[in-house]
Write a protein that holds these residues in place. Structure first.
Motif, short mmCIF file in Angstrom:
data_model
loop_
_atom_site.label_atom_id
_atom_site.label_comp_id
_atom_site.label_asym_id
_atom_site.label_seq_id
_atom_site.Cartn_x
_atom_site.Cartn_y
_atom_site.Cartn_z
N SER A 174 1.02 3.54 0.03
CA SER A 174 0.17 4.72 0.05
C SER A 174 1.11 5.91 -0.16
N LEU A 223 -8.14 0.19 -1.20
CA LEU A 223 -8.73 -0.34 -2.42
C LEU A 223 -8.85 -1.86 -2.25
N VAL A 249 -1.19 3.44 -4.29
CA VAL A 249 -2.65 3.56 -4.24
C VAL A 249 -2.99 5.00 -3.82
#
Ligand code: NAI
Length: 468
Positions: free
Chosen positions: A164, A152, A271
Motif C-alpha cells: 500500500s 483489492l 495498490v
C-alpha cells in the motif's frame, strides 16, 4: 479512574489533533486519544508528509541526474543512497510528530495513548498502549479516526512485494519494475518517486483517464507530461488477481470492459485504488451510530451524528478525503461546540498532486459546469509564456480559470505547472470572497513570478491577456 472532559477526540490525525487544539484554545477541557503511539495520523506518519519528503528528494535527484547540465552545472553521475534518503524522510516525520506533542502541551490538551471505544454518549473507554484501561467522561465525543487503504480482492497486500502507500514509502531497494494499480493521487505521486529513483513504472487504471474527478483537460495534459517523463499508462484495464513468488509478482490484467486477460510481471506492486473510512472497534454499531451507504459516519451540518453529543470529522465522514479538509472540519466543530459559528464549504477545498510539475484544482471542472448547464468563460494561460517559469526551465502546463458568465464569479481553477499547489491558494481565497476574474486580473502581482500566470489566466477570461 475516570476524568471529566468537555471534549474527548478519538484519533490524533489532522482532523482530531487540530480539533483538540482549537477547542483547548477556546477554553475547553480536551483529551485526544490516539492508538498509533504517535500523533499526526496517516497524513503525517505514513502519508502526505513522508511522501512529500521523498518527492522532494527524488526531484532533486532527477534534477541533478538529468537537468543540471542545462543550467551549465557539470557533476559526475549522481547516485542514490536510499537508506540515507529514507532516514531523512523519517527525521522529517519525527520532528513534525514532536511538534504536535509540543502543541498539545502548550495548549494543555491531554494526550491519551491507546485505543478508544465509545461505550455511551458520554464515555470513552481506552485500552492504554502501556496496558490497562481508562474511562474518560465527556460532554462531547468526536470521532476523528480517518480512513484506511481500500483492499483489492485477489491482490493481497503484504507490504513487501504487494504494498500500500505505507509499504511504498519504506522500500529497502529501488524495484526494477513497479506496477501501480490506480492512476489517482497516490499512484501518481509514489509512481513518480520510484520512477525518478530508477524504476520502470507502469500505472494500470480502471478508467480510460487518470485523476478521475479532476478537470478532463487538466488530466489529459498531466498524463502527457508524465508519459514524457517515463510513466507508462495502461488505461481502461483492471487487475483481477496476483500471484507472488520469490522472483516477483504476476498480475492478471483485463480490459475493464471485458476482453482477453494478460499477465504483467513486477518486482513490486503498489495498490492505490482509494481509501475507505476507518471506524472499526469504536463500538458504533452497539450505540446505533448511523453510517451511510459508503460506510462513512452520517453527520448533520453541525458534524453531529444521529446520537446527541457524538460528532465526527475528516475522512470518517462525507467530503473530500484530504488532510486540510479534515483540519477545517476539526476547527469548525471545535468552534461550534464552544458556542461559536463554524462552517466548511466543501466546494472550495483545493486538491493538489505533489508531483513535478504539480497539479492543483479547486471548484468546478468544465465537465461539471456543462452538466449543470452553467454558461461560463475560460481563461487559460500557458507557463511557456511566463518569464519566471522560463528562467526556471519549468514551462510545462497551464493555469485555467473558469468564470460563471452570469454571476461573474470565479467558479473553478485548474493548474498543472510549477508550484501549482501554492498558486491555487490565491484562487481559493478569491472564490471564498466571491471574486470575479477581473478582481484577480486587477490585483498587482509581483514580476517575475509564477503567480503572474494566474493573473494572466484571469485576464484571458476577459479576452485581454497581455503576454499571449
Ligand atoms: P484515488 O481515489 O485518488 O485514485 C484511485 C484510482 O484507482 C482511481 O483512478 C480509480 O479509478 C482507480 N481504480 C479503482 N479500482 C481500480 C482497479 N480495480 N484497477 C485499476 N484502477 C482502479 O485514490 P488514492 O490515489 O488511492 O488516494 C487515496 C486517498 O488519499 C484519496 O482520497 C486522495 O485524495 C488522498 N490522497 C491525497 C493526497 C494529496 O492530497 N496530495 C496524496 C495521497 C492521497
Amino acid at each position: 479512574m475516570s476524568e471529566n472532559y468537555d471534549i474527548v477526540v478519538i484519533g490524533g490525525g489532522p482532523g482530531g489533533y487540530v480539533c483538540a487544539i482549537r477547542a483547548a484554545q477556546l477554553g475547553l477541557k480536551v483529551a485526544c486519544v490516539e492508538k498509533r503511539g504517535a500523533l499526526g495520523g496517516t497524513c503525517l506518519n505514513v502519508g502526505c508528509i513522508p511522501s512529500k519528503a521523498l518527492l522532494h528528494s527524488s526531484h532533486l535527484f532527477e534534477e541533478a541526474d538529468k537537468h543540471f547540465d542545462t543550467h551549465g552545472i557539470e557533476i559526475n553521475t549522481p547516485k542514490v543512497n536510499l537508506a540515507k534518503m529514507m532516514a531523512r524522510k523519517d527525521k522529517v516525520v519525527d520532528s513534525n510528530v514532536k511538534g504536535i506533542e509540543f502543541l498539545f502541551k502548550k495548549n494543555k490538551v491531554t494526550y491519551v495513548k491507546g485505543a478508544g471505544e465509545i461505550v455511551s454518549a458520554t464515555e470513552v473507554k481506552v485500552a492504554l498502549l502501556d496496558g490497562g484501561e481508562e474511562t474518560l467522561n465527556a460532554k462531547n465525543i468526536v470521532i476523528a479516526t480517518g480512513s484506511e487503504v481500500t483492499p483489492l480482492p485477489g491482490v493481497e497486500i503484504d507490504e513487501k512485494q504487494i504494498v500500500s502507500s505505507t509499504g511504498a514509502l519504506e522500500l529497502s531497494s529501488v524495484p526494477r519494475k513497479l506496477v501501480v494499480i490506480g492512476a489517482g493521487v497516490i499512484g501518481l505521486e509514489l509512481g513518480s518517486v520510484w520512477r525518478r529513483l530508477g524504476s520502470d513504472v507502469t500505472v494500470i487504471e480502471y478508467l480510460d483517464r487518470i485523476l478521475p474527478g479532476m478537470d478532463g483537460e487538466l488530466a489529459k495534459q498531466t498524463q502527457r507530461i508524465f508519459a514524457k517523463q517515463g510513466l507508462d499508462f495502461k488505461l481502461g484495464h483492471k487487475v483481477t488477481g496476483a500471484k507472488t513468488a520469490k522472483g516477483g509478482v504476476k498480475l492478471s490484467v483485463e480490459p475493464s470492459k471485458g476482453g482477453d486477460a494478460e499477465e504483467i510481471k513486477a518486482d513490486v506492486v503498489l495498490v492505490a485504488i482509494g481509501r475507505r473510512p476507518f471506524v472499526t472497534g469504536l463500538g458504533l454499531d452497539k450505540l446505533g451510530v448511523e453510517l451511510d451507504d459508503r460506510g462513512r459516519v452520517k453527520t448533520d451540518e453541525y458534524f453531529q451524528t444521529n446520537i446527541q453529543g457524538i460528532f465526527a470529522v475528516g475522512d470518517a465522514i462525507a467530503g473530500p478525503m484530504l488532510a486540510h479538509k479534515a483540519e477545517e472540519d476539526g476547527v469548525a466543530l471545535a468552534e461550534m461546540i464552544a458556542g461559536e459559528a463554524g462552517h466548511v464549504d466543501y466546494g472550495k477545498v483545493p486538491g493538489v498532486v505533489y508531483t513535478w510539475p504539480e497539479v492543483a484544482s479547486v471548484g468546478k471542472t468544465e465537465e461539471q459546469l456543462k452538466d449543470e448547464g452553467v454558461d461560463y468563460s475560460v481563461g487559460k494561460f500557458p507557463f511557456t509564456a511566463n518569464a519566471r517559469a522560463k528562467a526556471m526551465e519549468s514551462t510545462e502546463g497551464f493555469v485555467k480559470i473558469l468564470e460563471d458568465k452570469k454571476t461573474h464569479r470565479v467558479v473553478g481553477c485548474h493548474i498543472v505547472g510549477p508550484a501549482a499547489g501554492d498558486l491555487i491558494a490565491e484562487v481559493v481565497l478569491a472564490m471564498e470572497y466571491g471574486a470575479s476574474a477581473e478582481d484577480i486580473a486587477r490585483t498587482c502581482h509581483a514580476h517575475p513570478a509564477l503567480g503572474e500566470s494566474v493573473k494572466e489566466a484571469a485576464m484571458a477570461a476577459d479576452g485581454r491577456a497581455i503576454h499571449m
